[in-house]
Motif scaffolding. Structure first.
Motif, short mmCIF file in Angstrom:
data_model
loop_
_atom_site.label_atom_id
_atom_site.label_comp_id
_atom_site.label_asym_id
_atom_site.label_seq_id
_atom_site.Cartn_x
_atom_site.Cartn_y
_atom_site.Cartn_z
N VAL A 289 -41.68 -24.79 5.58
CA VAL A 289 -42.51 -25.12 6.74
C VAL A 289 -41.88 -24.57 8.02
O VAL A 289 -42.55 -23.93 8.85
CB VAL A 289 -42.71 -26.65 6.85
CG1 VAL A 289 -43.37 -27.01 8.19
CG2 VAL A 289 -43.55 -27.16 5.69
N PHE A 290 -40.60 -24.79 8.19
CA PHE A 290 -39.91 -24.33 9.40
C PHE A 290 -39.95 -22.81 9.52
O PHE A 290 -40.22 -22.26 10.59
CB PHE A 290 -38.46 -24.83 9.41
CG PHE A 290 -38.30 -26.21 9.97
CD1 PHE A 290 -39.25 -27.19 9.75
CD2 PHE A 290 -37.19 -26.54 10.73
CE1 PHE A 290 -39.10 -28.47 10.27
CE2 PHE A 290 -37.03 -27.81 11.27
CZ PHE A 290 -37.99 -28.78 11.04
N SER A 307 -47.12 -20.19 16.39
CA SER A 307 -45.82 -20.84 16.41
C SER A 307 -45.78 -21.91 17.49
O SER A 307 -46.25 -21.68 18.61
CB SER A 307 -44.71 -19.82 16.67
OG SER A 307 -44.61 -18.90 15.60
N PRO A 308 -45.22 -23.08 17.18
CA PRO A 308 -45.12 -24.14 18.18
C PRO A 308 -44.04 -23.84 19.20
O PRO A 308 -43.30 -22.85 19.09
CB PRO A 308 -44.77 -25.37 17.34
CG PRO A 308 -44.10 -24.83 16.12
CD PRO A 308 -44.74 -23.49 15.86
N SER A 309 -43.91 -24.70 20.20
CA SER A 309 -42.98 -24.44 21.30
C SER A 309 -41.53 -24.68 20.92
O SER A 309 -40.62 -24.14 21.55
CB SER A 309 -43.34 -25.32 22.50
OG SER A 309 -43.30 -26.70 22.14
N GLY A 310 -41.27 -25.49 19.88
CA GLY A 310 -39.90 -25.78 19.47
C GLY A 310 -39.26 -24.62 18.74
O GLY A 310 -39.93 -23.67 18.33
N THR A 311 -37.94 -24.71 18.55
CA THR A 311 -37.22 -23.62 17.89
C THR A 311 -37.29 -23.70 16.37
O THR A 311 -37.18 -22.70 15.69
CB THR A 311 -35.75 -23.63 18.31
OG1 THR A 311 -35.17 -24.90 17.97
CG2 THR A 311 -35.61 -23.38 19.79
N LEU A 312 -37.45 -24.92 15.83
CA LEU A 312 -37.48 -25.13 14.38
C LEU A 312 -36.27 -24.45 13.71
O LEU A 312 -36.41 -23.68 12.78
CB LEU A 312 -38.79 -24.61 13.78
CG LEU A 312 -40.06 -25.27 14.32
CD1 LEU A 312 -41.30 -24.68 13.66
CD2 LEU A 312 -40.01 -26.77 14.11
N SER A 313 -35.13 -24.78 14.20
CA SER A 313 -33.90 -24.15 13.75
C SER A 313 -33.39 -24.78 12.46
O SER A 313 -33.87 -25.83 12.01
CB SER A 313 -32.82 -24.29 14.82
OG SER A 313 -32.47 -25.66 14.98
N ILE A 345 -40.48 -33.99 10.30
CA ILE A 345 -41.09 -32.68 10.52
C ILE A 345 -42.07 -32.75 11.70
O ILE A 345 -42.09 -31.86 12.56
CB ILE A 345 -41.80 -32.19 9.25
CG1 ILE A 345 -40.76 -31.84 8.17
CG2 ILE A 345 -42.68 -30.98 9.55
CD1 ILE A 345 -41.36 -31.39 6.87
N LEU A 346 -42.87 -33.80 11.74
CA LEU A 346 -43.82 -33.95 12.85
C LEU A 346 -43.08 -33.98 14.18
O LEU A 346 -43.47 -33.31 15.14
CB LEU A 346 -44.62 -35.23 12.66
CG LEU A 346 -45.61 -35.56 13.79
CD1 LEU A 346 -46.72 -34.53 13.85
CD2 LEU A 346 -46.19 -36.97 13.60
N GLY A 347 -41.98 -34.72 14.24
CA GLY A 347 -41.22 -34.79 15.48
C GLY A 347 -40.60 -33.47 15.88
O GLY A 347 -40.48 -33.16 17.07
#
Length: 386
Positions: A289-290, A307-313, A345-347
């Protein structure tokens, strides 16, 4: 005139009435031991079998430092666990930089293990990773240079006894490795305090008419987040004092799953959480997912994604899985399942409640819902997203 700085000592507490379980009580187990303590056995084994040349005041040779970070098996059968999973050449360049008189800047997006690598480099090179300046918007110049004991200063004026050396000054005087975290978060005028230290290997103390000269073995590792460009960009003069090494995101899903599994296992053992192998399938799903949302395309390359605003690192994936393991341990049967990681994951994905929520809902309906074997994951994510 130069001045040597001895490390200050702290007298033991005379309060014998403190409860045995008080925070910081002697003998209490540290929640997160420093690298040199957590991996003391590996460092000792490497030192015992390391017959290669060592730079001045290094605890290990450059080869042994690289082996400590990348892992391997020693001639006597001792297994060195990998601390960093990535291209070997990156680690070799970083270690070689520290063996010269040039400082090292670890650059990368959030979650690429910059702090982790810097800590382990310092632990392997100097046996001490605690000479640390944490960069923030409020970091003062004194944090990099030195401060004063104001009681002594007011009573007797500027003197050696009134001087309070900072981590960088101590590293210079002892020939050790100092660390500066989040360098680009530090105000630009404070950053430039490092220019003289890195170019002249000297820290002036004008109040005393003296200076501290770095002894052989001193060097500095800084980390910076390349998402923070424009916050407090490094001056060209300071940037030239560093050799920059970029830490990339894991190249393959398998590599990222391996990294997440190893770190979660280490963290989980310290928190008495269930073993990682019981939840490896969920770890793969979190990583998938990330990576898909981060890359803007599904793994098979067929569907373009926003892509969302977060980095999803990778670091955030580790946090999500660790939180899921805690849920499984305390409110489930100890086995990591989709429902345990869904909220995490939602957070991580929905940082902007308006834009990111739309992106997440679209991903759930167009990708997750149609993916074979992911029905339980889809239901769990829908439940927490409602």
């Amino acid at each position: 005139m130069s001045v040597s700085v001895e490390p200050t000592s702290v007298a033991p507490s005379q309060n014998h009435s403190a409860p045995a379980n008080a925070a910081g009580a002697e003998g209490a187990e540290a929640l997160r031991p420093h690298a040199e303590d957590a991996f003391a056995a590996e460092l000792a084994a490497l030192a015992a079998q390391d017959d290669r040349p060592r730079p001045a005041r290094w605890k290990l040779s450059p080869w042994a430092v690289a082996t400590y970070l990348l892992g391997g098996t020693l001639p006597d059968g001792t297994v060195i666990t990998p601390k960093y999973v990535g291209p070997r050449r990156i680690v070799e360049v970083a270690v070689t930089t520290l063996a010269t008189d040039r400082a090292l800047l670890l650059l990368g997006v959030p979650g690429t293990a910059k702090t982790w690598v810097s800590e382990h480099l310092a632990a392997a090179v100097s046996g001490d990773s605690t000479l640390l300046v944490q960069g923030t918007a409020g970091t003062p110049e004194e944090a990099i240079r030195y401060g004063w004991n104001y009681a002594q200063l007011l009573a007797h004026g500027p003197s050696r006894d009134a001087l309070v050396p900072g981590p960088v000054m101590r590293a210079m005087a002892q020939g050790m490795t100092a660390r500066v975290e989040e360098l680009t978060r530090i105000p630009a005028d404070v950053q430039d305090t490092l220019i003289t230290i890195l170019s002249e290997k000297t820290l002036p103390i004008p109040e005393l008419g003296e200076e501290v000269q770095a002894v052989r073995g001193f060097n500095l590792i800084a980390t910076a987040n390349d998402r923070d460009r424009g916050v407090n960009d490094l001056s060209s003069a300071l940037r030239r004092r560093f050799n920059t090494v970029v830490l990339p995101l894991p190249e393959t899903p398998e590599a990222e799953v391996d990294i997440v599994s190893r770190r979660v296992d280490q963290i989980g053992r310290s928190l008495d959480l269930p073993a990682v192998p019981d939840g490896i399938d969920e770890i793969r799903r979190v990583v998938t997912v990330f990576r898909e949302l981060r890359d803007g395309v599904t793994t098979d390359g067929r569907t373009k994604l926003k892509s969302p605003s977060g980095t999803l690192s990778t670091a955030e994936a580790i946090s999500v899985v660790t939180g899921g393991l805690a849920l499984a341990a305390h409110f489930g049967d100890g086995v990591l399942r989709a429902g345990d990681v869904a909220a995490g994951i939602l957070g991580a994905v929905v940082r902007d409640p308006a834009a990111d929520r739309v992106i997440w809902q679209e991903y759930l309906e167009t990708v997750v819902r149609e993916r074979d074997g992911w029905k339980d994951f889809y239901r769990a994510c829908r439940e927490v997203s409602a």
